[in-house]
Enzyme design. Sequence first.
Site: not given
Length: 194
Positions: A16, A67, A93-95, A109, A111
Site C-alpha cells: 500500500n 508509547k 499499532r494503536l495511535i 487507516n 483495513h
Amino acid sequence: MAMIKAAVFASGTGSNFDAIVKASEAGGIPCDIQLLVCDRKDAVVITKAEQKNIDTFVFSPKEFDGKDAYERQILLECRERGIEWVFLAGYMRLIGPVLLEPFKNRIINIHPSLLPAFPGKDAIGQAFEKQVKVTGVTIHYIDDGMDTGPIIEQEAIRITAKDTKETLQQKIQAVEHSLYPKVIQSLLVEEEVH
Ligand code: GAR
C-alpha cells in the site's frame, strides 16, 4: 493545487505504501510522501522507501520508555518535515493521544475487512474462517480504539467457493491499491475546496 506533505506509517511489506507513492509520483494525488515511519527494523517497506529516496524513521518500541516517548519522537520527525496528513498502511499499532491530538481528522487507516466486522489482526483469515460470503476493504479515520474510527469508504469483495486465503488476500490487496489513492485524492481535494 498545492502539494500536501504526508507521511506513511507501515510495519510490513509496504504494497500500500508503494501504491500511494506511485499515485503521488504520477500526479494522481496532490501530495508528497516525505516520510515513512516504521516500527520494525526488518520490514520490507523500508527498502521500498530507500529506493524512492523517501526519508525513514525506523524505531524499535522496546528502545523507548513507552508509547508516549516514541510517539513524541515520531511527532518531532513529522514536524521537522511539515507533515500535514498521515496515512496508515499496515501499521500494526494503536495511535495514542500524542499523535491523535495534533493530527485530529488527519490520520486515516486502511483495513482489510468491512468494519466493524473483523477488526484487529489477520482480518482476512478471520473472514475466511467464518466462511462469510462477502468481505472487503475499509478506509476510516483513526480514533483511540482498534479499527473503530468513523468510516470514510468501503468496497465489498465476494468470497467464492474456489477462494483460498491466498486468493482472497490477492483480491483484497488489488482493491486496496486502487481504493486508497482514490480516497486520499478525494479527501485532499475536499480539504482544498473548504
Ligand atoms: C493491508 O492489507 C492492510 O489493510 C492491513 O495490513 C496490510 C498491509 O499490507 N492493515 C491492517 O490489518 C490494519 N489493522 P502492505 O504492507 O502490503 O501494505
